[in-house]
Design a protein around this motif. Structure first.
Motif, PDB file in Angstrom:
ATOM      1  N   ILE A   1       0.837  -1.201   0.000  1.00  0.00           N
ATOM      2  CA  ILE A   1       0.000   0.000   0.000  1.00  0.00           C
ATOM      3  C   ILE A   1       0.871   1.249   0.000  1.00  0.00           C
ATOM      4  O   ILE A   1       0.636   2.194  -0.774  1.00  0.00           O
ATOM      5  CB  ILE A   1      -0.952   0.000   1.213  1.00  0.00           C
ATOM      6  CG1 ILE A   1      -1.965  -1.143   1.101  1.00  0.00           C
ATOM      7  CG2 ILE A   1      -1.677   1.341   1.334  1.00  0.00           C
ATOM      8  CD1 ILE A   1      -2.822  -1.333   2.336  1.00  0.00           C
ATOM      9  N   PHE A   2       1.894   1.270   0.853  1.00  0.00           N
ATOM     10  CA  PHE A   2       2.813   2.405   0.889  1.00  0.00           C
ATOM     11  C   PHE A   2       3.548   2.548  -0.442  1.00  0.00           C
ATOM     12  O   PHE A   2       3.743   3.660  -0.947  1.00  0.00           O
ATOM     13  CB  PHE A   2       3.828   2.231   2.024  1.00  0.00           C
ATOM     14  CG  PHE A   2       3.398   2.855   3.312  1.00  0.00           C
ATOM     15  CD1 PHE A   2       3.685   4.178   3.604  1.00  0.00           C
ATOM     16  CD2 PHE A   2       2.689   2.121   4.248  1.00  0.00           C
ATOM     17  CE1 PHE A   2       3.283   4.751   4.797  1.00  0.00           C
ATOM     18  CE2 PHE A   2       2.276   2.676   5.444  1.00  0.00           C
ATOM     19  CZ  PHE A   2       2.584   3.995   5.726  1.00  0.00           C
ATOM     20  N   ASP A   3       3.975   1.417  -1.003  1.00  0.00           N
ATOM     21  CA  ASP A   3       4.729   1.445  -2.256  1.00  0.00           C
ATOM     22  C   ASP A   3       3.888   2.041  -3.376  1.00  0.00           C
ATOM     23  O   ASP A   3       4.341   2.914  -4.126  1.00  0.00           O
ATOM     24  CB  ASP A   3       5.166   0.022  -2.618  1.00  0.00           C
ATOM     25  CG  ASP A   3       6.371   0.011  -3.538  1.00  0.00           C
ATOM     26  OD1 ASP A   3       6.614   1.025  -4.218  1.00  0.00           O
ATOM     27  OD2 ASP A   3       7.080  -1.010  -3.581  1.00  0.00           O
ATOM     28  N   VAL A   4       2.655   1.568  -3.522  1.00  0.00           N
ATOM     29  CA  VAL A   4       1.754   2.078  -4.567  1.00  0.00           C
ATOM     30  C   VAL A   4       1.493   3.572  -4.365  1.00  0.00           C
ATOM     31  O   VAL A   4       1.587   4.369  -5.305  1.00  0.00           O
ATOM     32  CB  VAL A   4       0.435   1.287  -4.576  1.00  0.00           C
ATOM     33  CG1 VAL A   4      -0.582   1.948  -5.500  1.00  0.00           C
ATOM     34  CG2 VAL A   4       0.676  -0.155  -5.003  1.00  0.00           C
ATOM     35  N   SER A   5       1.166   3.954  -3.139  1.00  0.00           N
ATOM     36  CA  SER A   5       0.869   5.362  -2.848  1.00  0.00           C
ATOM     37  C   SER A   5       2.078   6.249  -3.129  1.00  0.00           C
ATOM     38  O   SER A   5       1.944   7.364  -3.647  1.00  0.00           O
ATOM     39  CB  SER A   5       0.426   5.511  -1.389  1.00  0.00           C
ATOM     40  OG  SER A   5      -0.732   4.740  -1.124  1.00  0.00           O
ATOM     41  N   SER A   6       3.261   5.725  -2.810  1.00  0.00           N
ATOM     42  CA  SER A   6       4.479   6.501  -3.028  1.00  0.00           C
ATOM     43  C   SER A   6       4.766   6.704  -4.506  1.00  0.00           C
ATOM     44  O   SER A   6       5.076   7.815  -4.954  1.00  0.00           O
ATOM     45  CB  SER A   6       5.664   5.796  -2.350  1.00  0.00           C
ATOM     46  OG  SER A   6       6.880   6.457  -2.626  1.00  0.00           O
ATOM     47  N   GLN A   7       4.655   5.625  -5.304  1.00  0.00           N
ATOM     48  CA  GLN A   7       4.999   5.734  -6.718  1.00  0.00           C
ATOM     49  C   GLN A   7       4.015   6.590  -7.509  1.00  0.00           C
ATOM     50  O   GLN A   7       4.400   7.257  -8.472  1.00  0.00           O
ATOM     51  CB  GLN A   7       5.096   4.336  -7.338  1.00  0.00           C
ATOM     52  CG  GLN A   7       6.287   3.533  -6.828  1.00  0.00           C
ATOM     53  CD  GLN A   7       6.614   2.368  -7.730  1.00  0.00           C
ATOM     54  OE1 GLN A   7       6.940   2.543  -8.888  1.00  0.00           O
ATOM     55  NE2 GLN A   7       6.529   1.163  -7.190  1.00  0.00           N
ATOM     56  N   PHE A   8       2.755   6.584  -7.105  1.00  0.00           N
ATOM     57  CA  PHE A   8       1.760   7.408  -7.794  1.00  0.00           C
ATOM     58  C   PHE A   8       1.631   8.805  -7.181  1.00  0.00           C
ATOM     59  O   PHE A   8       0.913   9.648  -7.723  1.00  0.00           O
ATOM     60  CB  PHE A   8       0.394   6.720  -7.775  1.00  0.00           C
ATOM     61  CG  PHE A   8       0.261   5.594  -8.758  1.00  0.00           C
ATOM     62  CD1 PHE A   8       0.147   5.849 -10.119  1.00  0.00           C
ATOM     63  CD2 PHE A   8       0.270   4.280  -8.325  1.00  0.00           C
ATOM     64  CE1 PHE A   8       0.037   4.817 -11.030  1.00  0.00           C
ATOM     65  CE2 PHE A   8       0.161   3.224  -9.237  1.00  0.00           C
ATOM     66  CZ  PHE A   8       0.049   3.502 -10.591  1.00  0.00           C
ATOM     67  N   GLY A   9       2.289   9.039  -6.046  1.00  0.00           N
ATOM     68  CA  GLY A   9       2.203  10.338  -5.396  1.00  0.00           C
ATOM     69  C   GLY A   9       0.878  10.582  -4.700  1.00  0.00           C
ATOM     70  O   GLY A   9       0.428  11.723  -4.573  1.00  0.00           O
ATOM     71  N   PHE A  10       0.241   9.489  -4.213  1.00  0.00           N
ATOM     72  CA  PHE A  10      -1.061   9.619  -3.556  1.00  0.00           C
ATOM     73  C   PHE A  10      -0.890   9.919  -2.064  1.00  0.00           C
ATOM     74  O   PHE A  10       0.050   9.424  -1.425  1.00  0.00           O
ATOM     75  CB  PHE A  10      -1.869   8.318  -3.667  1.00  0.00           C
ATOM     76  CG  PHE A  10      -2.274   7.951  -5.072  1.00  0.00           C
ATOM     77  CD1 PHE A  10      -2.326   8.912  -6.071  1.00  0.00           C
ATOM     78  CD2 PHE A  10      -2.614   6.643  -5.384  1.00  0.00           C
ATOM     79  CE1 PHE A  10      -2.705   8.580  -7.355  1.00  0.00           C
ATOM     80  CE2 PHE A  10      -2.996   6.301  -6.665  1.00  0.00           C
ATOM     81  CZ  PHE A  10      -3.042   7.271  -7.667  1.00  0.00           C
ATOM     82  N   ASN A  11      -1.807  10.698  -1.521  1.00  0.00           N
ATOM     83  CA  ASN A  11      -1.951  10.775  -0.073  1.00  0.00           C
ATOM     84  C   ASN A  11      -2.611   9.485   0.391  1.00  0.00           C
ATOM     85  O   ASN A  11      -3.447   8.915  -0.313  1.00  0.00           O
ATOM     86  CB  ASN A  11      -2.808  11.974   0.323  1.00  0.00           C
ATOM     87  CG  ASN A  11      -2.196  13.286  -0.096  1.00  0.00           C
ATOM     88  OD1 ASN A  11      -0.997  13.476   0.025  1.00  0.00           O
ATOM     89  ND2 ASN A  11      -3.019  14.193  -0.616  1.00  0.00           N
ATOM     90  N   LEU A  12      -2.248   9.030   1.589  1.00  0.00           N
ATOM     91  CA  LEU A  12      -2.777   7.772   2.104  1.00  0.00           C
ATOM     92  C   LEU A  12      -3.667   8.046   3.313  1.00  0.00           C
ATOM     93  O   LEU A  12      -3.238   8.689   4.276  1.00  0.00           O
ATOM     94  CB  LEU A  12      -1.631   6.831   2.496  1.00  0.00           C
ATOM     95  CG  LEU A  12      -2.016   5.500   3.143  1.00  0.00           C
ATOM     96  CD1 LEU A  12      -2.960   4.706   2.240  1.00  0.00           C
ATOM     97  CD2 LEU A  12      -0.772   4.676   3.453  1.00  0.00           C
ATOM     98  N   GLU A  13      -4.887   7.547   3.240  1.00  0.00           N
ATOM     99  CA  GLU A  13      -5.847   7.731   4.333  1.00  0.00           C
ATOM    100  C   GLU A  13      -6.319   6.375   4.852  1.00  0.00           C
ATOM    101  O   GLU A  13      -6.709   5.500   4.070  1.00  0.00           O
ATOM    102  CB  GLU A  13      -7.047   8.552   3.868  1.00  0.00           C
ATOM    103  CG  GLU A  13      -8.082   8.762   4.971  1.00  0.00           C
ATOM    104  CD  GLU A  13      -9.295   9.542   4.520  1.00  0.00           C
ATOM    105  OE1 GLU A  13     -10.176   9.824   5.366  1.00  0.00           O
ATOM    106  OE2 GLU A  13      -9.375   9.879   3.317  1.00  0.00           O
ATOM    107  N   LEU A  14      -6.294   6.216   6.167  1.00  0.00           N
ATOM    108  CA  LEU A  14      -6.863   5.040   6.830  1.00  0.00           C
ATOM    109  C   LEU A  14      -8.171   5.457   7.485  1.00  0.00           C
ATOM    110  O   LEU A  14      -8.223   6.460   8.192  1.00  0.00           O
ATOM    111  CB  LEU A  14      -5.913   4.492   7.897  1.00  0.00           C
ATOM    112  CG  LEU A  14      -4.485   4.137   7.493  1.00  0.00           C
ATOM    113  CD1 LEU A  14      -3.752   3.554   8.692  1.00  0.00           C
ATOM    114  CD2 LEU A  14      -4.477   3.158   6.342  1.00  0.00           C
TER     115      LEU A  14
END
Length: 468
Positions: free
Chosen positions: A365-378
């Motif tokens: 999840i972190f890897d995908v969010s990092s590569q696409f430049g997404f903010n991550l929300e739980l």
């Protein structure tokens, strides 16, 4: 990447190179010099460069040494050739690290060379066959790699995870060593940076686990695979929907920097096929299946054949139960693309549940969010009781500190599914589990967000297998 120079001749050198080819790493680049041409199977051309010449020739070896090698490994069975090769290397690069095989138990001609003494290695292995002599861990069992010791790096996906949250199928964490102390694993024990894990299990599985432990951000879709795969059925999809899928896939390919395979089945519109081929970028293959009755088993065959790491599919195709089951059996992440812009996405969203599936896929999840430049929300549904969710939040906070990526944790008293349906656009990330195939009646009465994924069918969704 570290450049390694291997100079070899004879049967030992040939066997050594075969073992190197079978050892996985994405961080080494091997330059192999042989006196005679030998064929090797299954090597990655991007990681192995082969040369054939006499290494005792200063002119030839010096041309190769113009590159910046991290170390040199010499597996040469002729003593005179070995000495002349060492002399040539030292003349051109005096300070380079050299590891050399010693077959003669001779006095070392160079004190700064690391010698691997063949006689000592054989004696060390033979002594294990004597009775009442302790056996070293590397020689326990079949000696085929079923016991492995792994140092957990600081940025590993296993750091700050509880043992109980790690699915151990066909393998086990047998022991943990921390600060020279033995720790017996239990479900509530947490793995720390620089821990040494002793793993026991199937050798093939352990090799995959080793890759997972050593993996850091920026590697997705590894370790699942190395290519992106778009599946298009022209009999089901409209022409406009097909071109939208292709555009989004090309965008995803640019972000992940991996080869893209566009698979087209039931081709019927020549103009659409031309547009697909015209849209294909560099490192893209358009594979058209002209079989009048394509078999869905082809999906599993292609996942294995092409080493697929990310499977792209439309929400229409994903809704077909038989295809969804094939994708689940393929054990690869599946990105279900909706009828919304993907390039405008700015956040990925994870809904927490009491089960430990989310923790299992946290690094991906972190890897995908990092590569696409997404903010991550739980999103924590506070009306659902459960202490494990607090452990998962702590785990994500620890990973956020390791990877220097901020996350946002929100608490919702209202069902998160209902809240998210009011948003404009986001990527919904969730585990790919057998819950996707529950009886429709049970789905209707369930409150589990993993079961209710269909309620967010209008959004892009990434389904990640919980076991690598």
């Amino acid at each position: 990447m570290k450049k390694i120079l291997i100079v070899s001749d004879g049967a030992i050198g040939h066997h050594y190179i075969e073992r190197v080819i079978g050892t996985y790493t994405s961080e080494n680049l091997y330059y192999v010099v042989q006196t005679q041409e030998n064929g090797f199977q299954g090597y990655n051309p991007a990681r192995f460069k082969f040369f054939q010449f006499d290494p005792t020739s200063f002119y030839k070896i010096s041309n190769l040494l113009k590159m910046d090698f991290w170390q040199v490994i010499l597996v040469i069975e002729n003593q005179s050739d070995l000495e002349h090769t060492i002399k040539n290397i030292r003349s051109y690069k005096p300070g380079i690290r050299i590891i050399a095989l010693d077959l003669w138990n001779a006095e070392s001609p160079c004190d700064d060379i690391e010698w691997v003494n063949m006689q000592e290695l054989i004696a060390a292995n033979l002594i294990d066959y004597l009775p009442n002599i302790p056996v070293l861990a590397k020689n326990i069992g079949l000696g085929s790699g079923e016991i492995m010791e792994v140092l957990v790096p600081f940025g590993s996906s296993f750091v700050y995870r509880h043992i109980g949250s790690i699915e151990q199928k066909n393998w086990k964490i047998a022991a943990i060593y921390r600060n020279r102390q033995l720790i017996i694993p239990s479900d509530n024990k947490m793995i720390q940076p620089n821990d040494t894990l002793v793993l026991v299990g199937d050798p093939a599985v352990l090799r995959s686990i080793y890759r997972a432990i050593k993996r850091e951000l920026g590697q997705f879709p590894a370790p699942f695979g190395s290519k992106i795969y778009l599946y298009i059925d022209m009999r089901i999809e409209k022409a406009s929907a097909i071109m939208a899928l292709v555009r989004r896939s090309v965008y995803i390919q640019k972000k992940l920097r991996q080869p893209l395979i566009i698979k087209v089945i039931n081709p019927g519109d020549i103009d659409v096929l031309r547009m697909i081929k015209a849209s294909a970028q560099e490192d893209t293959v358009v594979d058209i299946c002209y079989d009048s009755k394509p078999n869905e088993a082809m999906i599993l065959d292609d996942i294995k054949t092409f080493h697929i790491g990310l499977f792209l599919v439309s929400h229409t195709i994903f809704s077909i139960s038989s295809i969804r089951k094939k994708l689940y059996a393929g054990n690869v992440p599946v990105l279900k693309l909706a009828d919304r812009s993907f390039a405008s996405l700015r956040e990925s969203v994870v809904i927490l549940s009491e089960e430990g599936h989310i923790e299992n896929i946290s690094t991906t999840i972190f890897d995908v969010s990092s590569q696409f430049g997404f903010n991550l929300e739980l999103i924590d549904y506070v009306n659902e009781e459960g202490s494990h969710k607090h452990e998962v939040i702590d785990h994500f906070n620890n990973l956020a500190a390791i990877f220097s990526k901020s996350i946002h944790v929100s608490e919702e008293e209202e069902n998160p599914i209902r809240v998210l349906r009011e948003r404009e656009n986001f990527l919904h990330v969730l585990p790919f589990t057998s819950k996707m195939f529950m009886n429709p009646f049970n789905v209707y009465i369930s409150t589990d967000p993993e079961v209710l994924y269909r309620k967010l069918d209008r959004y892009h969704q990434l389904f990640i297998p919980t076991q690598i």
